[in-house]
Design a protein around this motif. Structure first.
Motif, PDB file in Angstrom:
ATOM      1  N   ALA A 299      28.337   0.502 -11.594  1.00 57.13           N
ATOM      2  CA  ALA A 299      29.551   0.609 -12.407  1.00 57.13           C
ATOM      3  C   ALA A 299      30.591   1.504 -11.738  1.00 57.13           C
ATOM      4  O   ALA A 299      31.788   1.187 -11.728  1.00 57.13           O
ATOM      5  CB  ALA A 299      29.202   1.158 -13.790  1.00 57.13           C
ATOM      6  N   HIS A 304      33.732  -0.507 -13.283  1.00 61.15           N
ATOM      7  CA  HIS A 304      33.444  -1.167 -14.555  1.00 61.15           C
ATOM      8  C   HIS A 304      32.691  -0.189 -15.451  1.00 61.15           C
ATOM      9  O   HIS A 304      32.232   0.861 -14.985  1.00 61.15           O
ATOM     10  CB  HIS A 304      32.570  -2.407 -14.360  1.00 61.15           C
ATOM     11  N   SER A 305      32.534  -0.517 -16.695  1.00 66.27           N
ATOM     12  CA  SER A 305      31.691   0.294 -17.569  1.00 66.27           C
ATOM     13  C   SER A 305      30.226  -0.061 -17.309  1.00 66.27           C
ATOM     14  O   SER A 305      29.910  -1.205 -16.952  1.00 66.27           O
ATOM     15  CB  SER A 305      32.030   0.040 -19.032  1.00 66.27           C
ATOM     16  N   ARG A 308      29.073  -3.043 -19.321  1.00 64.33           N
ATOM     17  CA  ARG A 308      29.492  -4.345 -18.799  1.00 64.33           C
ATOM     18  C   ARG A 308      28.572  -4.797 -17.672  1.00 64.33           C
ATOM     19  O   ARG A 308      28.170  -5.971 -17.618  1.00 64.33           O
ATOM     20  CB  ARG A 308      30.935  -4.272 -18.299  1.00 64.33           C
TER      21      ARG A 308
END
Length: 380
Positions: A299, A304-305, A308
């Motif tokens: 991540a 990104h998270s 996700r």
């Protein structure tokens, strides 16, 4: 936006932001709870954005091995951020401090050069940040002597960070330098009158002692004038990345992905990373620390998270997770590795960076030492 000087740094003390008064008597330890320290760090971040030129930072890494992804996401990228905002940055390579928990300083020249390579590769700019070695600045050790007189043996004995370092020491027996380690760090910080020190939670006791030394020196010798600022802690929201064996990522444990590792070595290390038996990938740092650390690493590299990343992998299992992490890490590190390889071709440039940084720091530290001698009436 303010800019830092690209020649010899000013020896004037940067104006420190106002800080809450320490509780109790003037010598009461200014211990802050974590929530208060985090709240203060949020305020400091706002002040940095408004006026970065009012801050001077001292930070660094001991030359005990190659820096890894834990260092990068924990501290290194934040240094570049602060530098690029316009904060004046001093980056120390405390080579003498290697001896705090080791009988000898092995591979010191190699490790120092490797640190400089990593710094340059990640974006530390010697024109805007000063990189120097402790041993090349004699004033640091001369400052430590009067500072030691301001701290009691019991204060050094009960420092929790020192206790932890002693517990994990590699020495055949604990030496005296270990106990003076926090004062050593205080001399590093105060020699350049840094008013901001990025730290993790475990380093707060060291910085508290530095603040105590500054306050006591000012009270004893300042004659109404603050010779030293009381540096503040800038707590990071650094993510905790585990090593490939599921324990703390460390230079000495062989479980880290070094910034200098090539793509194949990185892939091999990630393939061997510890996971668990559950096939479906989720992000749960408490229940699934090893899997979650890999998810977090991907991540961070992908911006990104973690949720996700975990959702995208889903039931594809640990093998798919490791492929995702490998691709993300290698893509993220590719430009850093390219810059590192370019700098590595010119070792003379590394020595030039250190030589110029040492000269700039000596000028600042010598001016501080002269001020200390004048305050102590020992300026002969």
């Amino acid at each position: 936006m303010s800019t830092v000087q690209t020649t010899t740094p000013s020896t004037a003390t940067p104006e420190a932001p106002e800080t809450p008064e320490a509780p109790g008597t003037p010598d009461a330890p200014d211990t802050l709870g974590m929530s208060a320290a985090q709240a203060r760090s949020a305020v400091l971040e706002e002040l940095i954005l408004k006026d970065p030129g009012r801050f001077r930072v001292l930070t660094g890494d001991r030359p005990t091995g190659r820096l890894h992804l834990g260092h990068y996401f924990g501290t290194l990228h934040n240094r570049v951020r602060l530098q690029n905002l316009g904060v004046e940055m001093f980056v120390i390579i405390p080579d003498y401090q290697v001896l705090t928990d080791r009988d000898v300083a092995d591979n010191l020249t190699e490790y120092v050069e490797e640190l400089v390579l990593d710094y340059l590769a990640i974006g530390i700019d010697p024109a805007r940040s000063t990189i120097f070695t402790h041993s090349a600045v004699p004033a640091l050790n001369q400052l430590m002597l009067p500072f030691l007189s301001l701290v009691s043996v019991s204060e050094l004995n009960r420092n929790p960070t020192v206790k932890d370092e002693i517990a994990h020491s590699r020495q055949s027996s604990v030496n005296g330098l270990m106990f003076t380690y926090p004062v050593h760090q205080a001399a590093d910080i105060l020699s350049c009158k840094a008013n901001l020190v990025p730290v993790g939670q475990d380093q707060l006791p060291h910085l508290e002692l530095t603040r105590t030394v500054a306050r006591r020196f000012n009270d004893r010798y300042g004659d109404g004038t603050a010779v030293f600022p009381q540096p503040e802690a800038l707590l990071s929201n650094a993510p905790l990345l585990l090593g490939t064996d599921g324990t703390k990522m460390s230079k000495s444990r062989g479980n880290a992905i070094a910034l200098s590792a090539d793509a194949d070595a990185t892939a091999r290390l990630i393939r061997g990373a510890k996971t668990d038996a559950e096939r479906h990938i989720t992000y749960d740092p408490v229940a699934r620390p090893e899997v979650s650390s890999l998810v977090l690493l991907a991540a961070l590299c992908l911006d990104h998270s973690p949720l996700r990343v975990a959702e995208e992998i889903g039931s594809a299992g640990a093998a798919a997770l490791k492929r995702t992490v490998t691709e993300a890490v290698n893509e993220y590190l590719a430009p850093i590795r390219a810059r590192r390889a370019e700098y590595a071709r010119d070792r003379a440039h590394l020595r030039k960076v250190l030589r110029e940084g040492n000269e700039r720091t000596r000028a600042v530290a010598d001016a501080t030492l002269a001020e200390v001698r004048a305050a102590m009436n020992s300026h002969y």
